[in-house]
Scaffold this motif. Structure first.
Motif, PDB file in Angstrom:
ATOM      1  N   VAL A   1      36.877  25.699  61.708  1.00 38.70           N
ATOM      2  CA  VAL A   1      35.867  24.647  61.862  1.00 38.70           C
ATOM      3  C   VAL A   1      35.125  24.904  63.164  1.00 38.70           C
ATOM      4  O   VAL A   1      35.745  25.088  64.223  1.00 38.70           O
ATOM      5  N   VAL A   2      33.795  24.920  63.094  1.00 36.78           N
ATOM      6  CA  VAL A   2      32.965  25.201  64.259  1.00 36.78           C
ATOM      7  C   VAL A   2      32.134  23.969  64.581  1.00 36.78           C
ATOM      8  O   VAL A   2      31.457  23.416  63.705  1.00 36.78           O
TER       9      VAL A   2
ATOM     10  N   ASP B   1      39.625  32.629  55.941  1.00 43.86           N
ATOM     11  CA  ASP B   1      39.215  32.549  54.536  1.00 43.86           C
ATOM     12  C   ASP B   1      37.916  31.770  54.360  1.00 43.86           C
ATOM     13  O   ASP B   1      37.050  32.158  53.565  1.00 43.86           O
ATOM     14  N   GLU B   2      37.795  30.661  55.083  1.00 44.31           N
ATOM     15  CA  GLU B   2      36.633  29.785  54.938  1.00 44.31           C
ATOM     16  C   GLU B   2      36.196  29.274  56.303  1.00 44.31           C
ATOM     17  O   GLU B   2      37.022  29.084  57.205  1.00 44.31           O
ATOM     18  N   ILE B   3      34.894  29.036  56.440  1.00 42.30           N
ATOM     19  CA  ILE B   3      34.347  28.478  57.676  1.00 42.30           C
ATOM     20  C   ILE B   3      33.625  27.175  57.336  1.00 42.30           C
ATOM     21  O   ILE B   3      32.877  27.104  56.352  1.00 42.30           O
TER      22      ILE B   3
ATOM     23  N   ARG C   1      30.870  31.625  51.825  1.00 39.95           N
ATOM     24  CA  ARG C   1      32.165  31.265  52.411  1.00 39.95           C
ATOM     25  C   ARG C   1      32.007  30.336  53.619  1.00 39.95           C
ATOM     26  O   ARG C   1      32.931  30.157  54.400  1.00 39.95           O
ATOM     27  N   ILE C   2      30.815  29.762  53.740  1.00 42.13           N
ATOM     28  CA  ILE C   2      30.523  28.839  54.842  1.00 42.13           C
ATOM     29  C   ILE C   2      30.043  27.525  54.250  1.00 42.13           C
ATOM     30  O   ILE C   2      29.135  27.502  53.411  1.00 42.13           O
TER      31      ILE C   2
END
Length: 445
Positions: free
Chosen positions: A203-204, A304-306, A180-181
């Motif tokens: 977003v990181v 949900d997503e990264i 999931r990343i």
């Protein structure tokens, strides 16, 4: 000197990206035989993965002089020099034709596992300069060995993304939840659209890759309204990614920062600065991201997503048996570190440098391209082209040309010898955070 070894064994170039191919073209122009080892099935493998990404720099900054000359001998015509290519267009119109022109020197599907000296490890000093390099390569499940008179490492850093964890290590749970990343810049308008449309996405990162991902998601949200955006940065220094605006000599780079600043002041993005991720957990309502902040422990729920856009780092294991001198914290070429250290500088340029600055205690070995910058994020292709031009001249014995290093890079419009905070002050970050959740800001312009 290693000139006899070069005549006998040629030069090994590791990596068939733009800088590796340019190194091979420069060597060829000097009458030196290169052998290019590429782990992928094609040249420019990393550009294939980000084919959808628009580059900041126009064509004139993205091509090497000797490479262009080699292509033009075969009837190739250069694109419009001021046009901005995508990564896919650069691959199609430049790197792929260049790979075809260098096909006789190119070994694809050939992953370099390690580099050493023939019959000696890094401890032994006697006759080291007179001993060829040993290149250990994996190809079709077999291990093969090659010898070289010199080695140019242009493997880059793309395949080694930095993790989400604020301490440089993967966050607890990051490896288990890797499905999931996404590391890098997904194609949210194309093949990755179903993964993000209508989802809550974190977003990181605080660089241009993060900015590109955020703007792509914002465009997606316009057609998939349930898409929600969160942006987490480890610090509150956003000036580098927001950029110099109209003062940036690459207008596309300046425009990216301006668009991101507009998105920050809207209510379509929630900014979490100084959000230092420690762990990730799966929960019934989505991912739970736990972090340290100046105010104490914090968490984000329902993710949900990264998208991890925290940069990348060099593979140092490749040359462990060579005598390599790197900066202790950037892992860049040692003499470059004070000029590119993001702790001290927000400049997007570095002084011209060539073979002398890139020399290591291991005679005949050079690290070039993005890998020469280590973990620093501000490398431009034009820098790498000048690096390999100088090195090829040095390997050919033309020291006058090798030392005549010239490089003109486009200024970012952002340059400080001291760390900068936010878009001018911490107030600007707090203002953007407040506005992102519909509250009044602090009045920062």
């Amino acid at each position: 000197m290693h000139s006899k070894l070069i005549q006998q064994y040629g030069v090994a170039v590791l990596g068939a990206g733009p800088i590796g191919l340019a190194a091979a073209a420069q060597l060829r122009a000097r009458g030196i035989r290169p052998t290019i080892f590429e782990a992928g099935e094609t040249v420019g493998q990393s550009f294939r993965e980000v084919a959808h990404v628009q580059l900041f720099s126009p064509w004139r900054y993205n091509m090497d002089g000797s490479a262009r000359a080699l292509l033009e001998q075969k009837g190739w015509q250069a694109p419009e020099l001021e046009a901005l290519p995508t990564a896919g267009e650069l691959l199609r119109d430049y790197l792929s034709p260049l790979g075809a022109a260098l096909a006789a020197d190119l070994q694809l599907n050939s992953r370099v596992l390690a580099v050493s000296r023939l019959n000696m490890d890094k401890i032994k000093s006697g006759e080291r300069e007179q001993t060829p390099f040993l290149i250990r390569v994996q190809r079709a499940g077999e291990i093969k060995t090659f010898l070289a008179g010199a080695v140019i490492d242009a493997t880059g850093t793309w395949a080694q993304p930095n993790p989400l964890g604020a301490n440089g290590l993967p966050a607890v749970g990051e490896v288990d939840l890797a499905a999931r990343i996404f590391y890098g810049i997904p194609d949210v308008a194309g093949r990755h659209r179903p993964r993000y449309a209508g989802k809550t996405v974190l977003v990181v990162g605080a660089g241009h890759s993060a900015a590109g991902a955020l703007l792509g998601l914002a465009d997606l949200a316009a057609t998939a309204p349930r898409t929600q955006l969160h942006w987490a940065t480890r610090g509150d220094n956003l000036r580098r990614v927001l950029g110099g605006g109209d003062a940036d000599q690459l207008p596309a780079r300046g425009a990216l920062g301006q668009r991101l600043q507009q998105l920050m002041t809207s209510q379509r993005l929630r900014l979490h600065s100084s959000f230092r991720i420690q762990s990730i957990e799966a929960a019934p309502d989505g991912l739970r991201v736990l972090a340290d902040t100046p105010e104490g422990a914090a968490e984000l729920r329902g993710i949900d997503e990264i998208i991890c856009a925290t940069g990348s780092r060099p593979d140092l294991a490749l040359t462990r048996e060579l005598r390599v001198r790197l900066d202790a914290w950037l892992e860049s070429a040692e003499v470059l570190a004070p000029l590119i250290d993001p702790n001290l500088h927000s400049c997007g340029t570095v002084r011209p440098h060539g073979h002398r600055e890139l020399t290591h205690p291991e005679p005949g070995f050079y690290i070039v391209g993005a890998k020469s910058y280590g973990r620093a994020p501000n490398f431009l292709m034009a820098t790498g082209y000048e690096q390999v031009r100088s090195i090829a001249a040095a390997l050919a014995g033309d020291m006058e040309a090798a030392d005549a290093v010239q490089l003109v890079l486009p200024e970012t419009g952002v340059c400080s010898a001291r760390p900068v905070v936010g878009t001018g002050s911490a107030c600007c970050v707090k203002d953007a955070q407040a506005r992102s959740v519909g509250k009044a800001g602090c009045g920062c312009s």
